[in-house]
Scaffold this motif. Sequence first.
Motif, PDB file in Angstrom:
ATOM      1  N   ALA A 158       0.838  -1.192   0.000  1.00 19.21           N
ATOM      2  CA  ALA A 158       0.000   0.000   0.000  1.00 19.21           C
ATOM      3  C   ALA A 158       0.877   1.247   0.000  1.00 19.21           C
ATOM      4  CB  ALA A 158      -0.908  -0.004   1.229  1.00 19.21           C
ATOM      5  N   GLU A 159       0.234   2.378  -0.224  1.00 23.57           N
ATOM      6  CA  GLU A 159       0.979   3.643  -0.274  1.00 23.57           C
ATOM      7  C   GLU A 159       1.761   3.888   1.015  1.00 23.57           C
ATOM      8  OE1 GLU A 159       0.075   8.444  -0.550  1.00 23.57           O
ATOM      9  OE2 GLU A 159      -1.422   7.026  -1.312  1.00 23.57           O
ATOM     10  N   GLU A 160       1.178   3.522   2.165  1.00 24.15           N
ATOM     11  CA  GLU A 160       1.855   3.759   3.440  1.00 24.15           C
ATOM     12  C   GLU A 160       3.165   2.983   3.531  1.00 24.15           C
ATOM     13  OE1 GLU A 160      -1.302   2.736   3.124  1.00 24.15           O
ATOM     14  OE2 GLU A 160      -2.296   4.663   3.497  1.00 24.15           O
ATOM     15  N   GLU A 161       3.165   1.737   3.035  1.00 29.37           N
ATOM     16  CA  GLU A 161       4.387   0.934   3.066  1.00 29.37           C
ATOM     17  C   GLU A 161       5.453   1.527   2.147  1.00 29.37           C
ATOM     18  OE1 GLU A 161       3.591  -3.595   3.278  1.00 29.37           O
ATOM     19  OE2 GLU A 161       1.799  -2.760   2.350  1.00 29.37           O
ATOM     20  N   ILE A 162       5.022   1.961   0.975  1.00 34.68           N
ATOM     21  CA  ILE A 162       5.971   2.554   0.027  1.00 34.68           C
ATOM     22  C   ILE A 162       6.520   3.862   0.583  1.00 34.68           C
ATOM     23  CG2 ILE A 162       6.201   3.548  -2.283  1.00 34.68           C
ATOM     24  CD1 ILE A 162       4.059   1.535  -3.203  1.00 34.68           C
ATOM     25  N   ARG A 163       5.649   4.658   1.196  1.00 35.66           N
ATOM     26  CA  ARG A 163       6.091   5.924   1.775  1.00 35.66           C
ATOM     27  C   ARG A 163       7.114   5.680   2.885  1.00 35.66           C
ATOM     28  NH1 ARG A 163       4.184  11.287   2.517  1.00 35.66           N
ATOM     29  NH2 ARG A 163       5.791  12.303   3.770  1.00 35.66           N
ATOM     30  N   ALA A 164       6.909   4.632   3.679  1.00 33.41           N
ATOM     31  CA  ALA A 164       7.861   4.321   4.748  1.00 33.41           C
ATOM     32  C   ALA A 164       9.230   3.975   4.175  1.00 33.41           C
ATOM     33  CB  ALA A 164       7.334   3.167   5.602  1.00 33.41           C
ATOM     34  N   VAL A 165       9.250   3.224   3.066  1.00 32.03           N
ATOM     35  CA  VAL A 165      10.518   2.896   2.413  1.00 32.03           C
ATOM     36  C   VAL A 165      11.185   4.161   1.888  1.00 32.03           C
ATOM     37  CG1 VAL A 165      11.529   1.762   0.397  1.00 32.03           C
ATOM     38  CG2 VAL A 165       9.906   0.530   1.832  1.00 32.03           C
ATOM     39  N   LEU A 166      10.404   5.009   1.234  1.00 26.82           N
ATOM     40  CA  LEU A 166      10.948   6.257   0.693  1.00 26.82           C
ATOM     41  C   LEU A 166      11.505   7.136   1.807  1.00 26.82           C
ATOM     42  CD1 LEU A 166      11.398   8.308  -1.574  1.00 26.82           C
ATOM     43  CD2 LEU A 166       9.007   9.034  -1.279  1.00 26.82           C
ATOM     44  N   ASP A 167      10.750   7.284   2.886  1.00 29.72           N
ATOM     45  CA  ASP A 167      11.220   8.111   4.004  1.00 29.72           C
ATOM     46  C   ASP A 167      12.517   7.556   4.583  1.00 29.72           C
ATOM     47  OD1 ASP A 167       9.078   9.800   3.700  1.00 29.72           O
ATOM     48  OD2 ASP A 167       7.900   8.933   5.335  1.00 29.72           O
ATOM     49  N   GLY A 168      12.599   6.231   4.694  1.00 28.56           N
ATOM     50  CA  GLY A 168      13.819   5.622   5.213  1.00 28.56           C
ATOM     51  C   GLY A 168      15.016   5.877   4.310  1.00 28.56           C
ATOM     52  N   MET A 169      14.799   5.808   2.996  1.00 33.95           N
ATOM     53  CA  MET A 169      15.890   6.070   2.056  1.00 33.95           C
ATOM     54  C   MET A 169      16.326   7.528   2.118  1.00 33.95           C
ATOM     55  SD  MET A 169      14.663   3.815  -1.249  1.00 33.95           S
ATOM     56  CE  MET A 169      16.168   4.161  -2.187  1.00 33.95           C
ATOM     57  N   ILE A 170      15.372   8.424   2.303  1.00 32.19           N
ATOM     58  CA  ILE A 170      15.712   9.846   2.403  1.00 32.19           C
ATOM     59  C   ILE A 170      16.547  10.107   3.652  1.00 32.19           C
ATOM     60  CG2 ILE A 170      14.708  12.123   2.860  1.00 32.19           C
ATOM     61  CD1 ILE A 170      12.462  11.366   0.900  1.00 32.19           C
ATOM     62  N   VAL A 171      16.148   9.499   4.770  1.00 28.96           N
ATOM     63  CA  VAL A 171      16.906   9.677   6.012  1.00 28.96           C
ATOM     64  C   VAL A 171      18.321   9.131   5.861  1.00 28.96           C
ATOM     65  CG1 VAL A 171      17.086   8.935   8.419  1.00 28.96           C
ATOM     66  CG2 VAL A 171      14.887   9.708   7.515  1.00 28.96           C
ATOM     67  N   SER A 172      18.448   7.939   5.278  1.00 29.02           N
ATOM     68  CA  SER A 172      19.768   7.315   5.175  1.00 29.02           C
ATOM     69  C   SER A 172      20.682   8.031   4.192  1.00 29.02           C
ATOM     70  CB  SER A 172      19.620   5.843   4.779  1.00 29.02           C
ATOM     71  OG  SER A 172      19.046   5.718   3.493  1.00 29.02           O
ATOM     72  N   ASN A 173      20.104   8.803   3.265  1.00 28.91           N
ATOM     73  CA  ASN A 173      20.922   9.512   2.274  1.00 28.91           C
ATOM     74  C   ASN A 173      21.049  11.007   2.542  1.00 28.91           C
ATOM     75  OD1 ASN A 173      21.677   7.637  -0.167  1.00 28.91           O
ATOM     76  ND2 ASN A 173      19.592   7.067   0.406  1.00 28.91           N
ATOM     77  N   SER A 174      20.399  11.483   3.592  1.00 27.88           N
ATOM     78  CA  SER A 174      20.370  12.929   3.830  1.00 27.88           C
ATOM     79  C   SER A 174      21.732  13.496   4.207  1.00 27.88           C
ATOM     80  CB  SER A 174      19.347  13.262   4.923  1.00 27.88           C
ATOM     81  OG  SER A 174      19.678  12.599   6.131  1.00 27.88           O
ATOM     82  N   GLU A 175      22.624  12.660   4.748  1.00 26.92           N
ATOM     83  CA  GLU A 175      23.952  13.136   5.140  1.00 26.92           C
ATOM     84  C   GLU A 175      25.018  12.773   4.112  1.00 26.92           C
ATOM     85  OE1 GLU A 175      24.336  15.046   7.737  1.00 26.92           O
ATOM     86  OE2 GLU A 175      22.209  14.847   8.250  1.00 26.92           O
ATOM     87  N   GLY A 176      24.606  12.188   3.005  1.00 25.49           N
ATOM     88  CA  GLY A 176      25.569  11.761   2.000  1.00 25.49           C
ATOM     89  C   GLY A 176      25.659  12.722   0.834  1.00 25.49           C
ATOM     90  N   ARG A 177      26.002  12.170  -0.325  1.00 29.80           N
ATOM     91  CA  ARG A 177      26.206  13.004  -1.510  1.00 29.80           C
ATOM     92  C   ARG A 177      24.915  13.284  -2.272  1.00 29.80           C
ATOM     93  NH1 ARG A 177      30.954   9.857  -4.533  1.00 29.80           N
ATOM     94  NH2 ARG A 177      29.627   8.114  -3.900  1.00 29.80           N
ATOM     95  N   ILE A 178      23.815  12.640  -1.858  1.00 27.63           N
ATOM     96  CA  ILE A 178      22.534  12.855  -2.524  1.00 27.63           C
ATOM     97  C   ILE A 178      21.853  14.082  -1.918  1.00 27.63           C
ATOM     98  CG2 ILE A 178      20.305  11.851  -3.097  1.00 27.63           C
ATOM     99  CD1 ILE A 178      22.652  10.389  -4.355  1.00 27.63           C
ATOM    100  N   ARG A 179      21.457  15.021  -2.758  1.00 26.23           N
ATOM    101  CA  ARG A 179      20.710  16.185  -2.282  1.00 26.23           C
ATOM    102  C   ARG A 179      19.223  15.844  -2.267  1.00 26.23           C
ATOM    103  NH1 ARG A 179      22.922  19.226  -6.346  1.00 26.23           N
ATOM    104  NH2 ARG A 179      20.876  20.142  -6.798  1.00 26.23           N
ATOM    105  N   ILE A 180      18.590  16.103  -1.136  1.00 28.89           N
ATOM    106  CA  ILE A 180      17.161  15.835  -0.995  1.00 28.89           C
ATOM    107  C   ILE A 180      16.416  17.158  -1.124  1.00 28.89           C
ATOM    108  CG2 ILE A 180      15.367  14.846   0.455  1.00 28.89           C
ATOM    109  CD1 ILE A 180      17.499  12.836  -0.480  1.00 28.89           C
ATOM    110  N   GLU A 181      15.665  17.286  -2.207  1.00 27.56           N
ATOM    111  CA  GLU A 181      14.933  18.526  -2.466  1.00 27.56           C
ATOM    112  C   GLU A 181      13.462  18.214  -2.731  1.00 27.56           C
ATOM    113  OE1 GLU A 181      16.872  20.519  -5.663  1.00 27.56           O
ATOM    114  OE2 GLU A 181      18.761  20.816  -4.559  1.00 27.56           O
ATOM    115  N   VAL A 182      12.895  17.404  -1.866  1.00 34.94           N
ATOM    116  CA  VAL A 182      11.505  17.013  -2.037  1.00 34.94           C
ATOM    117  C   VAL A 182      10.766  17.244  -0.723  1.00 34.94           C
ATOM    118  CG1 VAL A 182      12.032  14.602  -1.471  1.00 34.94           C
ATOM    119  CG2 VAL A 182       9.964  15.136  -2.750  1.00 34.94           C
ATOM    120  N   ASP A 183       9.615  17.904  -0.794  1.00 37.82           N
ATOM    121  CA  ASP A 183       8.833  18.182   0.409  1.00 37.82           C
ATOM    122  C   ASP A 183       7.813  17.071   0.631  1.00 37.82           C
ATOM    123  OD1 ASP A 183       6.870  18.613  -1.491  1.00 37.82           O
ATOM    124  OD2 ASP A 183       6.878  20.798  -1.283  1.00 37.82           O
ATOM    125  N   SER A 184       6.952  17.234   1.629  1.00 35.82           N
ATOM    126  CA  SER A 184       5.994  16.179   1.976  1.00 35.82           C
ATOM    127  C   SER A 184       5.018  15.901   0.837  1.00 35.82           C
ATOM    128  CB  SER A 184       5.228  16.564   3.244  1.00 35.82           C
ATOM    129  OG  SER A 184       4.518  17.770   3.056  1.00 35.82           O
TER     130      SER A 184
END
Length: 220
Positions: A158-184
């Motif tokens: 479901a969308e909630e499960e996919i969103r949880a995966v996306l949020d986790g990937m954003i958190v794990s990459n937020s301090e790396g070389r990937i720029r996160i420029e996406v809002d809620s």
Amino acid sequence: MAAGAKTFRDNLALLLRARFPVLYVESYEEARVLAEIVSVASDQSLMRTVRPVYVWSATRGFVGPQGAAVPKTTDPRQAVEWVMRQESAGVFVMLDLHAYLGDDRRPADPHLVRLLRDVVTALQAGAIGRVLILIAPLLRIPGELEKDVTLVDFPLPAEEEIRAVLDGMIVSNSEGRIRIEVDSVGRERLAKAALGLTLNEATNAFARAMVDDGVLADED
């Protein structure tokens, strides 16, 4: 024979309590299915008696809840025979059995088909709650077993499960070389766009969007 259209958890709990002997879940997402099975089997609000889950693969044979392999169960025939010998309640999951159940080019192993018919009788007749669950990416049920195996639908995430995966990937990459420029709002849009994919497919799609230009943005 197909089970009704409740949630997978509700359906599975009902079938376990009703002691349906053999269930078949067609899904590419072994990990998700297994996690749900373990969760249901150990949930006292759903099950009168919680049940240990044993998982079989062609490479390891049966492995118990604590991670210990059961000797001499890598052969599928021996594995099914082992299930029939068990004298305590349990959920026995087999991951690769479809490879032995035939297809358009070759017949099923007749000895294994006979054993599966025997296991249906044994699990139905026993005084304890045991169930055999087959998980496979392809639906392969020999004609001799069609009336004895219950199909259980497992939905895509479901969308909630996919969103949880996306949020986790954003958190794990937020301090790396990937720029996160996406809002809620952008995250919600990305999660909706991934509906219809497996979790692995969604993860790969998000990862590709991130590394394509080093940015995860609203327009991805």
